[in-house]
Scaffold this motif. Structure first.
Motif, PDB file in Angstrom:
ATOM      1  N   VAL A   7       0.957  -1.212   0.076  1.00 48.41           N
ATOM      2  CA  VAL A   7       0.064   0.105   0.039  1.00 48.41           C
ATOM      3  C   VAL A   7       0.765   1.079   0.016  1.00 48.41           C
ATOM      4  O   VAL A   7       0.725   2.257  -0.760  1.00 48.41           O
ATOM      5  CB  VAL A   7      -0.930  -0.253   1.202  1.00 48.41           C
ATOM      6  N   LEU A   8       1.889   1.196   1.020  1.00 48.22           N
ATOM      7  CA  LEU A   8       2.871   2.548   0.761  1.00 48.22           C
ATOM      8  C   LEU A   8       3.714   2.591  -0.448  1.00 48.22           C
ATOM      9  O   LEU A   8       3.735   3.616  -1.088  1.00 48.22           O
ATOM     10  CB  LEU A   8       3.759   2.232   2.026  1.00 48.22           C
ATOM     11  N   LEU A   9       3.871   1.533  -0.908  1.00 43.91           N
ATOM     12  CA  LEU A   9       4.659   1.578  -2.351  1.00 43.91           C
ATOM     13  C   LEU A   9       3.791   2.141  -3.506  1.00 43.91           C
ATOM     14  O   LEU A   9       3.992   2.573  -4.269  1.00 43.91           O
ATOM     15  CB  LEU A   9       5.062   0.005  -2.732  1.00 43.91           C
ATOM     16  N   GLY A  10       2.534   1.676  -3.374  1.00 43.29           N
ATOM     17  CA  GLY A  10       1.407   2.112  -4.091  1.00 43.29           C
ATOM     18  C   GLY A  10       1.436   3.594  -3.978  1.00 43.29           C
ATOM     19  O   GLY A  10       1.251   4.342  -5.035  1.00 43.29           O
ATOM     20  N   VAL A  11       1.069   4.103  -2.900  1.00 40.02           N
ATOM     21  CA  VAL A  11       0.928   5.413  -2.539  1.00 40.02           C
ATOM     22  C   VAL A  11       2.069   6.139  -3.051  1.00 40.02           C
ATOM     23  O   VAL A  11       1.770   7.427  -3.566  1.00 40.02           O
ATOM     24  CB  VAL A  11       0.539   5.634  -1.158  1.00 40.02           C
ATOM     25  N   PHE A  12       3.212   5.634  -2.789  1.00 39.49           N
ATOM     26  CA  PHE A  12       4.551   6.473  -3.044  1.00 39.49           C
ATOM     27  C   PHE A  12       4.351   6.409  -4.636  1.00 39.49           C
ATOM     28  O   PHE A  12       4.963   7.731  -5.173  1.00 39.49           O
ATOM     29  CB  PHE A  12       5.713   5.678  -2.638  1.00 39.49           C
ATOM     30  N   ALA A  13       4.179   5.408  -5.231  1.00 37.48           N
ATOM     31  CA  ALA A  13       4.184   5.309  -6.993  1.00 37.48           C
ATOM     32  C   ALA A  13       3.086   6.630  -7.485  1.00 37.48           C
ATOM     33  O   ALA A  13       3.472   7.250  -8.309  1.00 37.48           O
ATOM     34  CB  ALA A  13       3.971   3.980  -7.226  1.00 37.48           C
TER      35      ALA A  13
END
Length: 193
Positions: A7-13
């Motif tokens: 989720v954090l990686l998705g938000v960061f992306a």
């Protein structure tokens, strides 16, 4: 990878793409507006050029008239002498006696190289004479000014100060007359063979 990391990686992306995409969009939008402004400027310039081309014959006629009618003198001294001659001749016709005569030197602003600045040169050269009159009749004075200031002679009144003298409609006056002209080169003296 844990679900929270995904989720954090998705938000960061998403944030990364939004920032990069937004910056790219702003860059493209700014380029688009500058190109549009440049197109408008070029369109206006083209319209001005077309107007100038369409008026070319009129301006050529005006230039021809100017070349034909504008007085030519070889120096400012010659122009000043001719101006004073015209002023005094007209004053004699009107019965006016001139009190004082003073030639006014044109103030030239010099640039850093010691030469006159180009924007102060103008199209015409000019010679100026200041005339002082005392106790003259108003009617004769204004008739004299009217006779002298004619557009086709390129002669004009550039400064005037009038004070009543107090009796019989007489005045004291100080008038600056300016002769506009084009300076021509003096003819070269050569040996005849």
């Amino acid at each position: 990878m844990k679900k929270s990391e995904k989720v954090l990686l998705g938000v960061f992306a998403f944030l990364f793409l939004a920032i990069i995409g937004g910056g790219g969009f702003m860059y493209a939008f700014n380029n688009y507006t500058s190109i549009r402004e440049e197109n408008d400027t070029l369109r206006d310039r083209l319209a001005d050029m077309n107007l100038a081309i369409s008026q070319g014959a009129d301006w050529a006629d005006k230039y021809g008239w100017l070349e034909e009618h504008c007085p030519n003198f070889t120096s400012r001294q010659e122009a000043s002498a001719k101006l004073l001659e015209v002023i005094t001749a007209e004053a004699e016709k009107k019965g006016i006696s001139i009190g004082g005569k003073e030639f006014i030197e044109a103030a030239r602003v010099l640039g850093p190289d010691g030469l006159p600045l180009e924007e102060n040169l103008g199209y015409f050269d000019k010679a100026t004479v200041k005339i002082t009159l005392a106790g003259i009749q108003e009617q004769a004075f204004f008739g004299w000014l009217h006779a002298l200031q004619q557009p086709q002679s390129f002669l004009g009144i550039t400064r005037m100060q009038i004070n009543p003298s107090g009796t019989n409609k007489t005045i004291n006056a100080e008038v600056e007359f300016t002769q506009f002209y084009r300076e021509k080169s003096a003819p070269k003296v050569s040996k005849a063979n």
